[in-house]
Motif scaffolding. Sequence first.
Motif, mmCIF file in Angstrom:
data_model
loop_
_atom_site.group_PDB
_atom_site.id
_atom_site.type_symbol
_atom_site.label_atom_id
_atom_site.label_comp_id
_atom_site.label_asym_id
_atom_site.label_seq_id
_atom_site.Cartn_x
_atom_site.Cartn_y
_atom_site.Cartn_z
ATOM 1 N N PHE A 100 0.784 -1.226 -0.023
ATOM 2 C CA PHE A 100 -0.014 -0.205 0.089
ATOM 3 C C PHE A 100 0.960 1.332 0.003
ATOM 4 C CE2 PHE A 100 -2.360 3.571 1.851
ATOM 5 C CZ PHE A 100 -3.566 3.428 1.137
ATOM 6 N N LEU A 101 2.033 1.135 0.796
ATOM 7 C CA LEU A 101 2.780 2.518 0.804
ATOM 8 C C LEU A 101 3.396 2.404 -0.497
ATOM 9 C CD1 LEU A 101 4.723 1.682 4.307
ATOM 10 C CD2 LEU A 101 2.897 3.792 3.714
ATOM 11 N N ALA A 102 3.651 1.496 -1.472
ATOM 12 C CA ALA A 102 4.238 1.775 -2.748
ATOM 13 C C ALA A 102 3.471 2.219 -3.825
ATOM 14 C CB ALA A 102 4.882 0.254 -3.050
ATOM 15 N N SER A 103 2.212 1.677 -3.723
ATOM 16 C CA SER A 103 1.140 2.040 -4.529
ATOM 17 C C SER A 103 -0.221 2.303 -3.625
ATOM 18 C CB SER A 103 0.991 0.998 -5.517
ATOM 19 O OG SER A 103 -0.107 1.299 -6.567
ATOM 20 N N PRO A 104 -0.577 3.366 -3.176
ATOM 21 C CA PRO A 104 -1.980 3.474 -2.300
ATOM 22 C C PRO A 104 -3.083 3.285 -3.335
ATOM 23 C CG PRO A 104 -0.608 5.445 -2.478
ATOM 24 C CD PRO A 104 0.431 4.522 -2.995
ATOM 25 N N ALA A 105 -4.141 2.907 -2.953
ATOM 26 C CA ALA A 105 -5.353 2.794 -3.854
ATOM 27 C C ALA A 105 -6.336 3.583 -3.161
ATOM 28 C CB ALA A 105 -5.759 1.282 -3.642
ATOM 29 N N GLU A 106 -6.899 4.333 -3.822
ATOM 30 C CA GLU A 106 -7.980 5.394 -3.370
ATOM 31 C C GLU A 106 -9.100 4.535 -3.012
ATOM 32 O OE1 GLU A 106 -9.530 9.394 -2.896
ATOM 33 O OE2 GLU A 106 -7.314 8.473 -3.864
ATOM 34 N N PRO A 107 -9.446 5.074 -1.885
ATOM 35 C CA PRO A 107 -10.786 4.110 -1.077
ATOM 36 C C PRO A 107 -12.132 4.424 -1.794
ATOM 37 C CG PRO A 107 -10.060 6.269 0.175
ATOM 38 C CD PRO A 107 -9.103 5.986 -0.875
ATOM 39 N N THR A 108 -12.616 3.595 -2.111
ATOM 40 C CA THR A 108 -14.105 3.716 -2.780
ATOM 41 C C THR A 108 -15.075 4.593 -1.761
ATOM 42 O OG1 THR A 108 -15.131 1.848 -1.701
ATOM 43 C CG2 THR A 108 -13.906 1.235 -3.660
ATOM 44 N N LEU A 109 -15.922 5.009 -2.499
ATOM 45 C CA LEU A 109 -17.154 5.985 -1.608
ATOM 46 C C LEU A 109 -17.619 5.099 -0.604
ATOM 47 C CD1 LEU A 109 -18.670 8.556 -1.253
ATOM 48 C CD2 LEU A 109 -20.254 7.859 -3.187
ATOM 49 N N ALA A 110 -17.964 3.873 -0.942
ATOM 50 C CA ALA A 110 -18.457 2.920 0.054
ATOM 51 C C ALA A 110 -17.607 2.746 1.170
ATOM 52 C CB ALA A 110 -19.067 1.766 -0.518
ATOM 53 N N LEU A 111 -16.365 2.474 1.185
ATOM 54 C CA LEU A 111 -15.639 2.442 2.023
ATOM 55 C C LEU A 111 -15.397 3.654 2.791
ATOM 56 C CD1 LEU A 111 -12.481 0.102 0.745
ATOM 57 C CD2 LEU A 111 -13.956 -0.195 2.615
ATOM 58 N N THR A 112 -15.376 4.822 2.354
ATOM 59 C CA THR A 112 -15.153 6.127 2.877
ATOM 60 C C THR A 112 -16.269 6.413 4.158
ATOM 61 O OG1 THR A 112 -14.117 7.070 1.093
ATOM 62 C CG2 THR A 112 -15.270 8.612 2.665
ATOM 63 N N LEU A 113 -17.753 6.074 3.319
ATOM 64 C CA LEU A 113 -18.759 6.190 4.038
ATOM 65 C C LEU A 113 -18.862 5.389 5.473
ATOM 66 C CD1 LEU A 113 -21.377 6.582 1.131
ATOM 67 C CD2 LEU A 113 -20.909 8.354 3.060
ATOM 68 N N LEU A 114 -18.551 3.896 5.209
ATOM 69 C CA LEU A 114 -18.382 3.087 6.220
ATOM 70 C C LEU A 114 -17.327 3.631 7.330
ATOM 71 C CD1 LEU A 114 -18.343 -0.746 4.744
ATOM 72 C CD2 LEU A 114 -19.999 0.489 6.538
ATOM 73 N N ALA A 115 -16.344 3.936 6.986
ATOM 74 C CA ALA A 115 -15.421 4.728 7.864
ATOM 75 C C ALA A 115 -15.901 5.900 8.595
ATOM 76 C CB ALA A 115 -13.919 4.852 7.123
ATOM 77 N N ASP A 116 -16.740 6.674 7.751
ATOM 78 C CA ASP A 116 -17.290 7.925 8.523
ATOM 79 C C ASP A 116 -18.220 7.370 9.666
ATOM 80 O OD1 ASP A 116 -15.450 9.466 7.233
ATOM 81 O OD2 ASP A 116 -16.922 10.217 5.654
ATOM 82 N N ALA A 117 -19.126 6.587 9.158
ATOM 83 C CA ALA A 117 -19.960 6.026 10.035
ATOM 84 C C ALA A 117 -19.411 5.431 11.453
ATOM 85 C CB ALA A 117 -20.975 4.945 9.314
ATOM 86 N N LYS A 118 -18.422 4.917 11.108
ATOM 87 C CA LYS A 118 -17.496 4.089 12.327
ATOM 88 C C LYS A 118 -17.099 5.171 13.236
ATOM 89 C CE LYS A 118 -14.948 0.625 11.675
ATOM 90 N NZ LYS A 118 -13.709 -0.389 11.530
ATOM 91 N N THR A 119 -16.573 6.066 12.672
ATOM 92 C CA THR A 119 -15.938 7.401 13.363
ATOM 93 C C THR A 119 -17.131 8.023 14.280
ATOM 94 O OG1 THR A 119 -14.086 7.792 11.952
ATOM 95 C CG2 THR A 119 -15.078 9.533 13.252
ATOM 96 N N ALA A 120 -18.138 8.313 13.628
ATOM 97 C CA ALA A 120 -19.377 8.879 14.229
ATOM 98 C C ALA A 120 -19.938 7.991 15.360
ATOM 99 C CB ALA A 120 -20.578 9.187 13.360
ATOM 100 N N TRP A 121 -19.938 6.688 15.165
ATOM 101 C CA TRP A 121 -20.410 5.935 16.280
ATOM 102 C C TRP A 121 -19.414 5.963 17.348
ATOM 103 C CZ3 TRP A 121 -18.249 1.707 18.981
ATOM 104 C CH2 TRP A 121 -19.289 0.733 19.651
ATOM 105 N N HIS A 122 -18.266 5.844 17.123
ATOM 106 C CA HIS A 122 -17.203 6.009 18.484
ATOM 107 C C HIS A 122 -17.304 7.427 19.282
ATOM 108 C CE1 HIS A 122 -14.813 2.514 18.292
ATOM 109 N NE2 HIS A 122 -14.823 2.400 17.130
#
Length: 246
Positions: A100-122
């Motif tokens: 990943f450090l050598a070739s980072p992949a752009e997160p999908t919108l779905a992954l971004t929303l899941l991560a944001d929902a997790k942050t909001a939950w915490h």
Amino acid sequence: MTDLTFQGAYLRERLPAFQEIAYTVTNRFLLFFRYHLGTPQVQLVPRWEHSLHNPTWFDSEGKELRGGTRTAVAHPVPGARGELGTKRFKPSDLPDLEAFLASPAEPTLALTLLADAKTAWHERNLRRSVLELAICCEVMVKRKFFAASSPAGAAFDYLEDKAKVSVRVLELLDVVATEAFGRSFKREHSGNYQMIDLLFRCRNKIAHRGMLEYRDDSGNLQIAGQATVEGWWNAVSGLKDWLDSL
């Protein structure tokens, strides 16, 4: 030497009441600046704030009292107990990290929303977490059935923008999925399907009334608490895995 045993016990008994009042009043003060005055980057005081556990006490004449407790407060680490699918880093993860450090992949919108929902939950912002989970479902499901780069996707987007078509996510996951893929999320994962149904009922209550509540299948009004939204997050994560398997 002054014996502070009794005074210390007296102050410790009053510490919980002080913490609750200080926590409530301080955050109300900050909320006023955040929402009424529009002050940017205002962060609320968390319950583990060091000063809430180590107050300086004064008597009625303003003289400092000794004998209160001294507590070392460690900041909590969100996800340390594995909540919402959080994993600990293991040596076996090192190759993936290096790649990943050598070739980072752009997160999908779905992954971004899941991560944001997790942050909001915490952060215990459950309304935001529910809204982001519902949007995540809609994005994942509709893009799976109507790919943006396909003529069907372009046609669907056009009709939806013109309010000519309205398809519920739950319909797509059952009848439509059976026709398109020969599989039904409702049949294969009935528990998660039911949770996503309740998620959208709560989303509608938030969108229409701003209330973190929903009606169950018996018509009873339920309040969506921390554990309920955790279950919904896990159901949406399971839906993502199912869609990826199609």
